[in-house]
Design a protein around this motif. Structure first.
Motif, PDB file in Angstrom:
ATOM      1  N   GLY A 175       3.398  -8.172 -25.929  1.00 38.92           N
ATOM      2  CA  GLY A 175       4.054  -8.521 -24.898  1.00 38.92           C
ATOM      3  C   GLY A 175       3.656  -8.177 -23.357  1.00 38.92           C
ATOM      4  O   GLY A 175       3.311  -8.912 -22.622  1.00 38.92           O
ATOM      5  N   GLY A 196       0.535  -9.918 -22.749  1.00 38.94           N
ATOM      6  CA  GLY A 196       0.926 -11.359 -22.090  1.00 38.94           C
ATOM      7  C   GLY A 196       0.483 -12.387 -22.952  1.00 38.94           C
ATOM      8  O   GLY A 196       0.174 -13.509 -22.859  1.00 38.94           O
ATOM      9  N   GLU A 240       0.504 -15.366 -25.786  1.00 42.38           N
ATOM     10  CA  GLU A 240       1.258 -16.312 -26.369  1.00 42.38           C
ATOM     11  C   GLU A 240       0.878 -17.231 -27.493  1.00 42.38           C
ATOM     12  O   GLU A 240      -0.111 -17.158 -27.848  1.00 42.38           O
ATOM     13  CB  GLU A 240       1.375 -17.418 -24.944  1.00 42.38           C
ATOM     14  CG  GLU A 240       1.767 -16.637 -23.871  1.00 42.38           C
ATOM     15  CD  GLU A 240       1.886 -17.756 -22.698  1.00 42.38           C
ATOM     16  OE1 GLU A 240       1.267 -18.706 -22.853  1.00 42.38           O
ATOM     17  OE2 GLU A 240       2.435 -17.495 -21.585  1.00 42.38           O
ATOM     18  N   TYR A 245       7.227  -9.206 -23.228  1.00 40.48           N
ATOM     19  CA  TYR A 245       6.735 -10.398 -22.560  1.00 40.48           C
ATOM     20  C   TYR A 245       7.653 -10.693 -21.356  1.00 40.48           C
ATOM     21  O   TYR A 245       7.136 -10.969 -20.151  1.00 40.48           O
ATOM     22  CB  TYR A 245       6.414 -11.466 -23.448  1.00 40.48           C
ATOM     23  CG  TYR A 245       5.730 -12.771 -22.865  1.00 40.48           C
ATOM     24  CD1 TYR A 245       4.312 -12.602 -22.750  1.00 40.48           C
ATOM     25  CD2 TYR A 245       6.555 -13.740 -22.082  1.00 40.48           C
ATOM     26  CE1 TYR A 245       3.588 -13.737 -21.912  1.00 40.48           C
ATOM     27  CE2 TYR A 245       6.013 -14.807 -21.561  1.00 40.48           C
ATOM     28  CZ  TYR A 245       4.539 -14.601 -21.316  1.00 40.48           C
ATOM     29  OH  TYR A 245       3.836 -15.877 -20.900  1.00 40.48           O
ATOM     30  N   VAL A 269       7.689  -8.024 -18.509  1.00 43.26           N
ATOM     31  CA  VAL A 269       6.401  -7.773 -17.719  1.00 43.26           C
ATOM     32  C   VAL A 269       6.239  -9.175 -16.976  1.00 43.26           C
ATOM     33  O   VAL A 269       5.836  -8.833 -15.937  1.00 43.26           O
ATOM     34  CB  VAL A 269       5.289  -7.627 -18.750  1.00 43.26           C
ATOM     35  CG1 VAL A 269       3.969  -7.899 -17.877  1.00 43.26           C
ATOM     36  CG2 VAL A 269       5.215  -6.439 -19.521  1.00 43.26           C
ATOM     37  N   ARG A 270       6.446 -10.183 -17.499  1.00 46.95           N
ATOM     38  CA  ARG A 270       6.359 -11.481 -16.800  1.00 46.95           C
ATOM     39  C   ARG A 270       7.510 -11.739 -15.782  1.00 46.95           C
ATOM     40  O   ARG A 270       7.100 -12.847 -14.950  1.00 46.95           O
ATOM     41  CB  ARG A 270       6.046 -12.773 -17.687  1.00 46.95           C
ATOM     42  CG  ARG A 270       4.936 -12.429 -18.573  1.00 46.95           C
ATOM     43  CD  ARG A 270       3.569 -12.420 -17.705  1.00 46.95           C
ATOM     44  NE  ARG A 270       2.587 -12.114 -18.597  1.00 46.95           N
ATOM     45  CZ  ARG A 270       1.405 -11.483 -18.231  1.00 46.95           C
ATOM     46  NH1 ARG A 270       1.157 -11.069 -16.880  1.00 46.95           N
ATOM     47  NH2 ARG A 270       0.287 -11.173 -19.029  1.00 46.95           N
TER      48      ARG A 270
END
Length: 112
Positions: A40, A43, A45, A107, A110-111
């Protein structure tokens, strides 16, 4: 069913099988959550995250084998598990839910 002579030569204790399996399962569940946090934060995916989990879970099993199982099999007899599949891949499905949970949580943190 093993014969009495086979059990005297190399005894298999059911409690030891359960203890060894539980110890490995606890390690794999804990590391799955840590790998989810790592994926996470990095990042990752889609397939990259799942490949990250697969690679590091197998690495954890290999390190556990090298540190705990291999040295004892040389000196004091082998540590018993139910089978090689349970040892190497049994924790993949057990830790997957924890991995996905922490992966998506971190994730999103952080995003966001």
């Amino acid at each position: 069913m093993p014969s009495e002579l086979e059990l005297q030569i190399s005894p298999i204790v059911q409690e030891s099988l359960v203890h060894n399996s539980r110890t490995l399962q606890n390690l794999q569940s804990l590391t799955a959550s840590l790998f989810g946090v790592s994926a996470g934060i990095l990042g990752l995916e889609s397939y990259d995250g799942f490949l990250f989990y697969l690679a590091f879970s197998l690495l954890t099993s290999a390190l556990f084998y090298l540190v705990r199982v291999a040295p004892s099999s040389l000196t004091a007899g082998p540590r018993y598990f139910r089978g090689p599949f349970e040892f190497w891949a049994g924790g993949l499905m057990n830790g997957l839910a924890g991995f996905i949970l922490t992966w998506t949580l971190f994730y999103g943190l952080v995003r966001a």
